[in-house]
Write an enzyme that holds these catalytic residues in place. Structure first.
Site, PDB file in Angstrom:
ATOM      1  N   ARG A  73     -74.437  58.553 -50.634  1.00 21.73           N
ATOM      2  CA  ARG A  73     -73.333  58.572 -51.601  1.00 21.73           C
ATOM      3  C   ARG A  73     -72.032  58.901 -50.869  1.00 21.73           C
ATOM      4  O   ARG A  73     -70.981  58.341 -51.147  1.00 21.73           O
ATOM      5  CB  ARG A  73     -73.587  59.592 -52.731  1.00 21.73           C
TER       6      ARG A  73
ATOM      7  N   TYR B  59     -55.561  43.175 -67.110  1.00 21.61           N
ATOM      8  CA  TYR B  59     -56.967  42.803 -67.317  1.00 21.61           C
ATOM      9  C   TYR B  59     -57.527  43.563 -68.534  1.00 21.61           C
ATOM     10  O   TYR B  59     -57.304  44.776 -68.664  1.00 21.61           O
ATOM     11  CB  TYR B  59     -57.750  43.152 -66.042  1.00 21.61           C
TER      12      TYR B  59
ATOM     13  N   ASP C  82     -53.127  45.727 -58.705  1.00 19.28           N
ATOM     14  CA  ASP C  82     -54.438  45.089 -58.799  1.00 19.28           C
ATOM     15  C   ASP C  82     -54.291  43.710 -58.156  1.00 19.28           C
ATOM     16  O   ASP C  82     -53.660  42.816 -58.721  1.00 19.28           O
ATOM     17  CB  ASP C  82     -54.852  44.989 -60.271  1.00 19.28           C
TER      18      ASP C  82
ATOM     19  N   LYS D 265     -64.712  39.182 -57.515  1.00 22.39           N
ATOM     20  CA  LYS D 265     -64.032  37.897 -57.663  1.00 22.39           C
ATOM     21  C   LYS D 265     -63.845  37.220 -56.301  1.00 22.39           C
ATOM     22  O   LYS D 265     -64.812  36.911 -55.664  1.00 22.39           O
ATOM     23  CB  LYS D 265     -62.716  38.109 -58.416  1.00 22.39           C
TER      24      LYS D 265
END
Ligand SMILES: *Cc1c(COP(=O)(O)O)cnc(C)c1O
Length: 388
Positions: A50, A107, A181, A206
């Site tokens: 982690r 978004y 973004d 994406k």
């Protein structure tokens, strides 16, 4: 090897030195949660996955290099389990009572996180048209701590002038942070940190991953101080990506430059075809000279990207008919993969913003133009439009 290379080279090599243990040319999938200690507290740089994992670190270094950062230690890239996880982690830098100024065409998932989750914790959000730097400037407040930009936006493909907005925001107060973004452009087309942004965030799902086979996110920070805070948050919150997902994303990144060139070339040709088609009322593509943000896009982007939105003369009914008639363009949410996709944002990707200020026109059709033969793509759109 020096990393002061071009982005095409960085995509293939940054963070991805041949494995020192075996000589493997490709970064291994270090599918391990923990690491042996030869004595208590004596490790080879990793203790628990982690906190850090070599495959993830390779991805994080590569992402930072792609956004134009020097590849020194520590690198300033951080990978997350999704774009939303990255955004949520970044927003932990904002305290109750502080204000975040956001693009009014953000978004849909970002809007939902801000309005329906984070607002409950006392963070103040307001929304403006970031296509107009005056609007941004006018809406800055004493308590503003973060400006959230997306450019091009989804699905209306509005363009924000990153350098101009940064100039005005930092003049108002150097304390205000600016996050961009950069999902729609990808670092191949646009590098906001070089324009002065404090953070770039990505849905690596994406264009960065590029093959529609993995969900992921990233934050790249310009300053070490912010990187340290976010690294602490990444480890504390734990929304980290799986190792295989990191490897898949790295594999996708290697062809980012080639893909973005082809996506952009194909989208330019598709937008030109649609612009001349009698069934089409309006084409939204930053590469078209009639687009309101064309000149700004030309200034800050290498090419205009692979996303095209259209409004058909036949409105909503025609839109539904068209998206069900295409054969190469698949009717699906998401974007940025090698394959072409088509959708109706109002009822698919943007259904969650219905009735909000972010509501999108019902008849809007969004295309994620893939890297297939552009002749085939145009023929497919032509036959779909002929059914109307
Ligand atoms: C998809 C997307 C996100 C969210 O990313 P996920 O990987 O789906 O969590 C954020 N911003 C933009 C612009 C997106 O397209």
């Amino acid at each position: 090897m020096t990393y002061k290379s071009h982005i095409e080279t960085l995509a293939i090599h940054a963070g991805q030195e041949p494995d020192s243990a075996t000589g493997a040319v490709i970064t291994p999938i270090y599918q391990t949660s923990t690491y042996i200690q030869s004595e208590v507290g004596v490790l080879k740089g990793f203790d628990y996955s982690r906190t850090a994992n070599p495959t993830r670190l390779a991805l994080e270094q590569c992402l930072a290099a792609l956004e134009g950062l020097e590849l020194d230690q520590p690198t300033y890239g951080l990978a997350f389990s999704s774009g939303m996880a990255a955004i949520d982690t970044l927003l932990r830098l904002i305290k109750p009572g502080e204000h975040v100024l956001v693009s009014n065409d953000v978004y849909g998932g970002t809007y939902r996180l801000f309005e329906r989750v984070l607002k409950e914790f006392g963070i103040l959000f307001s929304y403006v048209d970031i296509g107009d730097p005056n609007q941004v400037e006018k809406n800055l407040r004493e308590e503003t701590r973060l400006v959230w930009l997306e450019t091009p936006t989804n699905p209306l493909l509005k363009i924000a002038d990153i350098a101009e907005i940064l100039r005005r925001v930092k003049l108002f107060s150097p304390q205000i942070l600016v996050a961009v973004d950069n999902t729609f452009a990808s670092p191949y087309l646009q590098q906001p940190l070089a324009q002065g942004a404090d953070f770039v965030i990505h849905s690596t799902t994406k264009y960065i991953g590029g093959h529609s086979d993995v969900i992921g996110g990233a934050i790249i920070s310009k300053e070490a101080k912010h990187y340290e805070q976010l690294k602490f948050l990444q480890n504390s919150i734990g929304a980290v990506p799986g190792i295989m997902d990191c490897w898949l994303t790295l594999r996708g990144i290697k062809t980012l430059a080639l893909r973005m060139e082809r996506h952009s070339e194909n989208a330019a040709k598709v937008s030109k075809f649609l612009n001349e088609h009698p069934a089409v009322d309006h084409v939204i593509y930053p590469g078209l000279v009639n687009h309101a943000g064309h000149l700004v896009a030309k200034k800050q982007m290498k090419m205009f990207g692979g996303m095209v939105s259209i409004i058909l003369k036949g409105g909503e009914n025609a839109a539904r008919k068209m998206v069900e008639a295409t054969r190469i363009f698949s009717l699906a949410e998401s974007l940025g993969g090698v394959e072409s996709l088509i959708e109706i944002p109002a009822v698919m990707t943007h259904a969650s913003v219905a009735g909000s200020p972010l509501e999108v026109p019902a008849g809007l059709v969004r295309l994620s133009v893939g890297i297939e033969s552009v002749d085939d793509l145009i023929a497919d759109l032509d036959q779909a439009l002929s059914t109307l």
